[in-house]
Design an enzyme around this catalytic site. Structure first.
Site, PDB file in Angstrom:
ATOM      1  N   SER A 147       0.734  -1.212  -0.184  1.00  0.00           N
ATOM      2  CA  SER A 147       0.003   0.121   0.124  1.00  0.00           C
ATOM      3  C   SER A 147       0.649   1.135  -0.091  1.00  0.00           C
ATOM      4  O   SER A 147       1.922   1.235   0.291  1.00  0.00           O
ATOM      5  CB  SER A 147      -1.111  -0.185   1.640  1.00  0.00           C
ATOM      6  OG  SER A 147      -1.597   1.179   1.134  1.00  0.00           O
ATOM      7  N   TYR A 162      -1.432  -1.293  10.347  1.00  0.00           N
ATOM      8  CA  TYR A 162      -1.475  -1.392   9.227  1.00  0.00           C
ATOM      9  C   TYR A 162       0.173  -1.262   8.063  1.00  0.00           C
ATOM     10  O   TYR A 162       0.175  -1.724   6.666  1.00  0.00           O
ATOM     11  CB  TYR A 162      -2.661  -0.804   8.280  1.00  0.00           C
ATOM     12  CG  TYR A 162      -2.678  -0.990   6.701  1.00  0.00           C
ATOM     13  CD1 TYR A 162      -3.863  -1.974   6.483  1.00  0.00           C
ATOM     14  CD2 TYR A 162      -2.845   0.079   5.453  1.00  0.00           C
ATOM     15  CE1 TYR A 162      -4.357  -2.327   5.098  1.00  0.00           C
ATOM     16  CE2 TYR A 162      -3.200  -0.158   4.370  1.00  0.00           C
ATOM     17  CZ  TYR A 162      -3.761  -1.223   4.152  1.00  0.00           C
ATOM     18  OH  TYR A 162      -4.172  -1.296   2.713  1.00  0.00           O
TER      19      TYR A 162
HETATM   20  P1  NAP Z   1     -11.592  -6.085   0.031  1.00  0.00           P
HETATM   21  O1  NAP Z   1     -12.573  -5.377  -0.531  1.00  0.00           O
HETATM   22  O2  NAP Z   1     -11.863  -6.074   2.055  1.00  0.00           O
HETATM   23  O3  NAP Z   1     -11.371  -7.492   0.291  1.00  0.00           O
HETATM   24  C1  NAP Z   1     -10.677  -8.476   1.604  1.00  0.00           C
HETATM   25  C2  NAP Z   1     -10.596  -9.878   0.847  1.00  0.00           C
HETATM   26  O4  NAP Z   1      -9.418 -10.417   2.054  1.00  0.00           O
HETATM   27  C3  NAP Z   1     -12.035  -9.621   1.469  1.00  0.00           C
HETATM   28  O5  NAP Z   1     -11.958 -10.947   0.449  1.00  0.00           O
HETATM   29  C4  NAP Z   1     -11.567 -10.080   2.941  1.00  0.00           C
HETATM   30  O6  NAP Z   1     -12.851 -11.153   3.400  1.00  0.00           O
HETATM   31  C5  NAP Z   1     -10.576 -11.074   2.466  1.00  0.00           C
HETATM   32  N1  NAP Z   1      -9.857 -11.398   3.777  1.00  0.00           N
HETATM   33  C6  NAP Z   1     -10.100 -10.244   4.944  1.00  0.00           C
HETATM   34  N2  NAP Z   1      -8.969 -11.507   6.394  1.00  0.00           N
HETATM   35  C7  NAP Z   1      -8.853 -12.498   5.543  1.00  0.00           C
HETATM   36  C8  NAP Z   1      -8.074 -13.326   6.453  1.00  0.00           C
HETATM   37  N3  NAP Z   1      -7.468 -12.944   7.695  1.00  0.00           N
HETATM   38  N4  NAP Z   1      -7.843 -14.680   5.692  1.00  0.00           N
HETATM   39  C9  NAP Z   1      -8.666 -14.683   3.898  1.00  0.00           C
HETATM   40  N5  NAP Z   1      -8.993 -13.527   3.816  1.00  0.00           N
HETATM   41  C10 NAP Z   1      -9.326 -12.986   4.145  1.00  0.00           C
HETATM   42  O7  NAP Z   1     -10.039  -4.801   0.729  1.00  0.00           O
HETATM   43  P2  NAP Z   1      -9.735  -4.686  -1.020  1.00  0.00           P
HETATM   44  O8  NAP Z   1      -9.729  -2.928  -0.521  1.00  0.00           O
HETATM   45  O9  NAP Z   1     -10.530  -5.147  -1.730  1.00  0.00           O
HETATM   46  O10 NAP Z   1      -8.429  -4.789  -0.522  1.00  0.00           O
HETATM   47  C11 NAP Z   1      -7.396  -5.542  -0.513  1.00  0.00           C
HETATM   48  C12 NAP Z   1      -5.712  -5.899  -0.388  1.00  0.00           C
HETATM   49  O11 NAP Z   1      -5.829  -4.242  -1.532  1.00  0.00           O
HETATM   50  C13 NAP Z   1      -5.746  -5.415   0.821  1.00  0.00           C
HETATM   51  O12 NAP Z   1      -4.513  -6.209   0.605  1.00  0.00           O
HETATM   52  C14 NAP Z   1      -5.607  -4.244   0.667  1.00  0.00           C
HETATM   53  O13 NAP Z   1      -4.659  -3.916   2.356  1.00  0.00           O
HETATM   54  C15 NAP Z   1      -5.077  -3.317  -0.012  1.00  0.00           C
HETATM   55  N6  NAP Z   1      -5.210  -2.050  -0.064  1.00  0.00           N
HETATM   56  C16 NAP Z   1      -6.746  -2.000  -0.641  1.00  0.00           C
HETATM   57  C17 NAP Z   1      -6.274  -0.316  -1.015  1.00  0.00           C
HETATM   58  C18 NAP Z   1      -7.444   0.003  -0.840  1.00  0.00           C
HETATM   59  O14 NAP Z   1      -7.712   1.655  -1.343  1.00  0.00           O
HETATM   60  N7  NAP Z   1      -8.829  -0.235  -1.414  1.00  0.00           N
HETATM   61  C19 NAP Z   1      -5.148   0.613  -1.020  1.00  0.00           C
HETATM   62  C20 NAP Z   1      -4.094  -0.298  -0.898  1.00  0.00           C
HETATM   63  C21 NAP Z   1      -4.237  -1.844  -1.043  1.00  0.00           C
HETATM   64  P3  NAP Z   1     -13.965 -10.566   4.353  1.00  0.00           P
HETATM   65  O15 NAP Z   1     -14.784 -10.310   3.396  1.00  0.00           O
HETATM   66  O16 NAP Z   1     -14.811 -12.041   4.095  1.00  0.00           O
HETATM   67  O17 NAP Z   1     -13.799  -9.946   5.215  1.00  0.00           O
END
Ligand code: NAP
Length: 256
Positions: A147, A162
């Site tokens: 990130s 984080y």
């Molecule tokens: P998201 O929609 O919440 O997706 C995260 C996924 O990971 C969900 O399907 C969640 O399942 C699953 N998950 C959470 N905890 C887990 C665990 N312990 N074991 C297995 N699966 C797990 O979020 P996103 O925004 O797409 O994020 C995806 C990645 O990108 C993350 O690593 C996040 O930190 C990173 N990121 C996001 C952003 C942003 O702005 N969105 C920016 C930088 C980095 P549940 O839905 O069942 O909880």
């Protein structure tokens, strides 16, 4: 020596269930590019359902299993199952993650460990198991989602643990690149800026998106496809000379 990709090849994608998330979009994009897909997410049924949808939409082989990435035994069992059900594993995409918006001075006991366990140790557990298979076949790609928060010390939504976990993902990526490179496996990270998903405390309002976009050079926050296309690029057979890299996908929020 470079080993060619097999004609049928599987990418394991963690965190690919969330309907508006980066993982789901990435799995779809990889399936469209011909990858068979193994999904690991928290819920067993939801992971299997997401896999069925990919198989139906893209005509690929797909399977999904439930595992908490912070649970090493569960991860090993999940990868074992996917490996026996699908063609040769060639790629791993570590996307599962959780947010943590608590200010440092308000951190409750346990919050630090919870966030590091999923966002950093989870990446290690899945990488460690999948790396065994990739090294054995002499070819592979690992991409992990860090990130911009790692580079800027937060400043988006999530805060200290984080940022630390996501900085750790960059260090882990470089160390994997160093050790696995001679075994035919590349490892890279992607550092997204704010992306329109539900991880920042729920679906973003237009007002919140506009506020976040004010800091970005491209005048908008990112989409899940902005990240998915970067993953697809780093997984390609012909991008094997890129390793140990952190690719910024942040609309100019931070220039590395
Ligand atoms: P998201 O929609 O919440 O997706 C995260 C996924 O990971 C969900 O399907 C969640 O399942 C699953 N998950 C959470 N905890 C887990 C665990 N312990 N074991 C297995 N699966 C797990 O979020 P996103 O925004 O797409 O994020 C995806 C990645 O990108 C993350 O690593 C996040 O930190 C990173 N990121 C996001 C952003 C942003 O702005 N969105 C920016 C930088 C980095 P549940 O839905 O069942 O909880």
């Amino acid at each position: 020596m470079t080993v060619a990709f097999p004609a049928a090849r599987t990418a394991i994608v963690t965190g690919a269930v969330s309907p508006r998330g980066i993982g789901r979009a990435t799995a779809r994009r990889l399936a469209a590019a011909g990858w068979d897909i193994g999904i690991i997410d928290l819920d067993d049924d939801a992971s299997a359902e997401a896999a069925s949808e990919l198989a139906a939409s893209f005509g690929v082989r797909a399977a999904g299993v439930g595992a908490d990435v912070s649970d090493e035994a569960a991860v090993r069992a999940a990868v074992d199952g996917l490996e026996s059900a699908l063609p040769q594993i060639v790629a791993l995409v570590n996307i599962a993650g959780i947010s943590s918006p608590t200010p440092y001075l308000e951190l409750e006991p346990g919050e630090w460990d919870r966030v590091i366990a999923v966002n950093l140790t989870g990446v290690h557990h899945v990488s460690r198991r999948v790396a065994e298979s990739l090294a054995a076949s002499g070819v592979g790609r690992i991409v992990s989602i860090s990130s911009v928060s790692a580079q800027r010390g937060g400043g988006t939504y999530s805060k200290t643990p984080y940022s630390v976990a996501k900085a750790g993902v960059i260090g882990l990526t470089r160390a994997l690149a160093r050790e696995l490179g001679p075994l035919g496996v590349t490892a890279n990270a992607i550092a997204p800026g704010p992306i329109d998903t539900d991880i920042m405390g729920g679906t973003l309002t237009e007002e919140r998106k506009a506020e976040m976009a004010a800091d970005l050079l491209v005048g908008r926050i990112g989409t899940v496809d902005d990240v998915a296309v970067a993953v697809e690029f780093l997984l390609r057979e012909d991008t094997g000379f890129i390793t140990g890299h952190t690719l910024d996908v942040n609309g100019g929020l931070y220039m590395n």
